[in-house]
Design an enzyme around this catalytic site. Structure first.
Site, PDB file in Angstrom:
ATOM      1  N   ALA A   1      60.698  86.334  55.625  1.00 17.70           N
ATOM      2  CA  ALA A   1      59.396  85.483  55.738  1.00 17.70           C
ATOM      3  C   ALA A   1      58.497  86.071  56.792  1.00 17.70           C
ATOM      4  O   ALA A   1      58.624  85.812  57.883  1.00 17.70           O
ATOM      5  CB  ALA A   1      59.680  84.120  55.924  1.00 17.70           C
ATOM      6  N   ALA A   2      57.772  86.996  56.367  1.00 18.45           N
ATOM      7  CA  ALA A   2      57.338  87.979  57.216  1.00 18.45           C
ATOM      8  C   ALA A   2      55.910  87.890  57.721  1.00 18.45           C
ATOM      9  O   ALA A   2      55.860  88.407  58.919  1.00 18.45           O
ATOM     10  CB  ALA A   2      57.495  89.504  56.745  1.00 18.45           C
ATOM     11  N   ALA A   3      54.966  87.246  57.157  1.00 16.10           N
ATOM     12  CA  ALA A   3      53.616  86.947  57.470  1.00 16.10           C
ATOM     13  C   ALA A   3      53.443  86.309  58.930  1.00 16.10           C
ATOM     14  O   ALA A   3      54.199  85.330  59.072  1.00 16.10           O
ATOM     15  CB  ALA A   3      52.809  86.494  56.609  1.00 16.10           C
ATOM     16  N   PRO A   4      52.772  86.667  59.735  1.00 12.93           N
ATOM     17  CA  PRO A   4      51.982  87.862  59.785  1.00 12.93           C
ATOM     18  C   PRO A   4      52.263  89.308  60.102  1.00 12.93           C
ATOM     19  O   PRO A   4      51.554  90.158  60.145  1.00 12.93           O
ATOM     20  CB  PRO A   4      50.676  87.521  61.024  1.00 12.93           C
ATOM     21  CG  PRO A   4      51.489  86.297  61.936  1.00 12.93           C
ATOM     22  CD  PRO A   4      52.540  85.976  61.131  1.00 12.93           C
ATOM     23  N   GLY A   5      53.646  89.234  60.553  1.00 11.59           N
ATOM     24  CA  GLY A   5      54.491  90.552  60.885  1.00 11.59           C
ATOM     25  C   GLY A   5      54.904  90.775  62.148  1.00 11.59           C
ATOM     26  O   GLY A   5      55.293  91.769  62.457  1.00 11.59           O
ATOM     27  N   GLY A   6      55.174  89.763  62.956  1.00  8.26           N
ATOM     28  CA  GLY A   6      55.528  89.954  64.279  1.00  8.26           C
ATOM     29  C   GLY A   6      56.866  90.409  64.169  1.00  8.26           C
ATOM     30  O   GLY A   6      57.329  91.346  64.819  1.00  8.26           O
ATOM     31  N   LYS A   7      57.823  89.863  63.326  1.00 12.64           N
ATOM     32  CA  LYS A   7      59.245  90.338  63.219  1.00 12.64           C
ATOM     33  C   LYS A   7      59.195  91.608  62.904  1.00 12.64           C
ATOM     34  O   LYS A   7      60.018  92.545  62.941  1.00 12.64           O
ATOM     35  CB  LYS A   7      59.946  89.296  62.837  1.00 12.64           C
ATOM     36  CG  LYS A   7      59.982  87.859  63.246  1.00 12.64           C
ATOM     37  CD  LYS A   7      60.070  87.574  64.657  1.00 12.64           C
ATOM     38  CE  LYS A   7      60.047  86.109  65.051  1.00 12.64           C
ATOM     39  NZ  LYS A   7      58.741  85.624  64.811  1.00 12.64           N
TER      40      LYS A   7
ATOM     41  N   GLU B   1      56.666  88.036  51.933  1.00 15.34           N
ATOM     42  CA  GLU B   1      55.944  87.112  52.304  1.00 15.34           C
ATOM     43  C   GLU B   1      55.469  86.130  51.043  1.00 15.34           C
ATOM     44  O   GLU B   1      55.032  86.837  50.227  1.00 15.34           O
ATOM     45  CB  GLU B   1      54.443  87.196  53.271  1.00 15.34           C
ATOM     46  CG  GLU B   1      53.513  85.976  53.346  1.00 15.34           C
ATOM     47  CD  GLU B   1      54.309  84.953  53.837  1.00 15.34           C
ATOM     48  OE1 GLU B   1      54.966  84.919  54.993  1.00 15.34           O
ATOM     49  OE2 GLU B   1      54.069  83.754  53.533  1.00 15.34           O
TER      50      GLU B   1
ATOM     51  N   CYS C   1      61.091  78.414  65.099  1.00 18.66           N
ATOM     52  CA  CYS C   1      60.440  78.047  66.185  1.00 18.66           C
ATOM     53  C   CYS C   1      60.283  76.648  66.482  1.00 18.66           C
ATOM     54  O   CYS C   1      59.281  76.013  66.517  1.00 18.66           O
ATOM     55  CB  CYS C   1      58.936  78.766  65.907  1.00 18.66           C
ATOM     56  SG  CYS C   1      58.046  78.413  64.794  1.00 18.66           S
TER      57      CYS C   1
HETATM   58  N1  SAM Z   1      58.212  86.246  60.792  1.00 18.87           N
HETATM   59  C1  SAM Z   1      56.712  85.717  60.790  1.00 18.87           C
HETATM   60  C2  SAM Z   1      56.161  86.606  62.100  1.00 18.87           C
HETATM   61  O1  SAM Z   1      56.959  86.995  63.094  1.00 18.87           O
HETATM   62  O2  SAM Z   1      55.029  86.976  62.132  1.00 18.87           O
HETATM   63  C3  SAM Z   1      56.272  84.454  61.130  1.00 18.87           C
HETATM   64  C4  SAM Z   1      57.002  83.680  59.843  1.00 18.87           C
HETATM   65  S1  SAM Z   1      56.623  81.953  59.796  1.00 18.87           S
HETATM   66  C5  SAM Z   1      57.687  81.329  60.763  1.00 18.87           C
HETATM   67  C6  SAM Z   1      57.378  81.433  58.162  1.00 18.87           C
HETATM   68  C7  SAM Z   1      56.602  82.018  56.883  1.00 18.87           C
HETATM   69  O3  SAM Z   1      57.641  81.329  55.571  1.00 18.87           O
HETATM   70  C8  SAM Z   1      55.281  81.659  56.585  1.00 18.87           C
HETATM   71  O4  SAM Z   1      54.643  82.992  56.512  1.00 18.87           O
HETATM   72  C9  SAM Z   1      55.249  80.881  55.177  1.00 18.87           C
HETATM   73  O5  SAM Z   1      54.248  81.391  54.534  1.00 18.87           O
HETATM   74  C10 SAM Z   1      56.732  81.403  54.776  1.00 18.87           C
HETATM   75  N2  SAM Z   1      57.387  80.374  53.804  1.00 18.87           N
HETATM   76  C11 SAM Z   1      57.042  79.093  53.436  1.00 18.87           C
HETATM   77  N3  SAM Z   1      57.558  78.559  52.661  1.00 18.87           N
HETATM   78  C12 SAM Z   1      58.472  79.584  52.129  1.00 18.87           C
HETATM   79  C13 SAM Z   1      59.506  79.707  51.162  1.00 18.87           C
HETATM   80  N4  SAM Z   1      59.908  78.451  50.496  1.00 18.87           N
HETATM   81  N5  SAM Z   1      60.364  80.923  50.975  1.00 18.87           N
HETATM   82  C14 SAM Z   1      59.850  81.934  51.783  1.00 18.87           C
HETATM   83  N6  SAM Z   1      58.939  81.762  52.826  1.00 18.87           N
HETATM   84  C15 SAM Z   1      58.300  80.922  52.819  1.00 18.87           C
END
Ligand code: SAM
Length: 435
Positions: free
Chosen positions: A99-105, A123, A221
């Protein structure tokens, strides 16, 4: 900041004597931070280093600065940086950021991989996957495939494949209240349990994709135990996994009754809210469907155009599979299973575009290459960078022969552009320009 009443009641109970300090911390501003990018050739030091974290600093870097635009820095608050650090993948590993966007991890994981191994950065939201691509390209890594898929569909292709999977799960976002008070509007007493349902679903698919001995890093988070420790217990009850210890640095504390896991509270750790757990999969290898891999689909003319360009302009070994999507040429990492059924947002490193009878290098390629990998490079001053980023041409020495150059500012690549008679033509992407 006024917190929801149910939230206050919950954390008064959970934190006891710690609760007043915890609530007090919501009156303080959110903590900003950033990481530097070890993949970039010219490093810079910044002011407020965060101890015990190799690339981390407190503070803000302007999105219009050369450091940001060349990908030397990535803005990320300090607690979120603990996730990548807990993961610390080893060079050569095959890693999935689910679950990568916006890409921090993802960018943090790439810092550890040193352009080896593979990162599949996924994503589910199409719109967010585009932002993810932009951030990955700016970071300049080569070994990344960006997908726009559900975990379930990914698992059909990557059964038993990854050495490490990071799930930074969609969650109730309590730890973001201070940074983004709008997150409170979505919150209700039941929201954490609703999120936990989705988290378990995603984790089921994640577990299918782990290789034996593979590691899973699960983070949120939020402070809600339903989404954190309860999920850890559920995983341990249903899968053959062992918890691995996360070193507690800079004020991190152990999870509730789970000493190996980590929590970050803003009154103890200088950052926002986060939970992290790390597991090792002790189970058997999953039967992976042995399918054909990926092959190049270039026609003879395209091969020729690319080779001509590369010979004249690059000293870079394009390791991977050359694939064209329409007129766009990509370098797909080797050793992937057949990905033809997946929605791809970035098919590896974007090399450039086939135009009529010629090849033009991409902005992404010019962000990824180092000076020794290009035949010609032109360094521009910070003043000229400001003009260039606004879409203007830049005057350069008339001694420079005409042709393609990697543009660089402060020693780091900023795409390619042509010099014609002492003028650097503007090739800064229109969608990224600013003034
Ligand atoms: N890892 C990202 C970063 O460090 O920039 C932040 C990720 S954010 C906490 C969670 C992400 O999970 C969102 O981008 C969201 O679109 C995605 N998401 C939402 N529902 C999801 C699902 N059912 N399966 C996978 N990803 C999902």
């Amino acid at each position: 900041m006024s917190l929801p009443t149910d939230f206050i009641e919950k954390y008064e109970q959970l934190l006891g004597a710690e609760a007043p300090a915890f609530f007090e911390s919501f009156q303080e501003p959110a903590v900003a931070g950033f990481r530097t990018n070890p993949l970039k050739e010219n490093q810079q030091s910044f002011e407020e280093k965060i101890e015990n974290m190799p690339w981390s600093y407190y503070g803000k870097v302007s999105g219009k600065s050369a450091a940001h635009v060349t990908g030397l820095v990535y803005s990320q608050e300090p607690a979120a940086q603990i996730v990548g650090q807990a993961a610390s993948p080893k060079p050569g590993m095959k890693v999935l950021d689910l679950a990568a966007a916006p890409g921090g991890k993802s960018t943090h994981l790439l810092s550890y991989l040193e352009n080896t191994g593979l990162l599949v950065s996924n994503e589910i939201s199409k719109k967010r996957s585009k932002i993810l691509v932009e951030n990955i390209e700016r970071f300049g890594a080569r070994n990344v495939l960006v997908t726009n898929e559900s975990a379930e569909r990914l698992a059909r292709v990557f059964a038993g494949y990854f050495d490490m999977i990071v799930l930074d799960a969609p969650c109730s976002g309590e730890g973001m209240f201070r940074k983004d008070p709008a997150a409170m509007e979505y919150w209700s007493k039941d929201y954490p349990s609703e999120c936990a349902v989705v988290q378990r679903e995603i984790l089921q698919s994640a577990m299918e994709m782990l290789a034996p001995n593979g590691q899973l890093i699960y983070s949120t988070c939020t402070w809600a135990p339903e989404e954190n420790e309860d999920i850890v217990h559920w995983l341990m009850e249903n899968y053959d996994v062992e918890l691995l210890d996360i070193p507690k640095i800079n004020g991190m504390v152990a999870g509730i009754d789970l000493p190996q896991t980590a929590r970050m509270y803003p009154h103890q750790f200088k950052g926002e809210g986060q939970f992290v757990a790390k597991f090792r999969y002790r189970g058997e290898a999953r039967p992976s469907k042995k399918k054909k891999g990926n092959t190049s689909n270039l026609n003879r003319e395209q091969v020729q155009l690319w080779q001509d360009f590369a010979k004249a302009n690059l000293s870079f070994q394009a390791e991977g599979i050359l694939q064209a999507f329409g007129d766009e040429l990509y370098l797909l990492p080797h050793d992937l299973p057949d990905i033809s059924k997946l929605k791809i947002a970035r098919n590896g490193l974007h090399l450039g575009t086939f135009k009529k009878k010629r090849f033009e290098p991409s902005f992404a390629l010019g962000l990824a290459l180092r000076s020794e990998e290009v035949k010609q490079r032109v360094e521009i001053s910070n003043e000229d960078f400001i003009r260039y980023a606004a879409g203007q041409t830049v005057a350069v020495s008339s001694d420079l022969p005409n042709g393609w150059y990697q543009v660089a500012v402060a020693g780091n690549g900023l795409g390619f552009a042509k010099i014609v008679s002492g003028t650097l033509k503007n090739a800064f992407p229109k969608g990224l320009r600013f003034s």
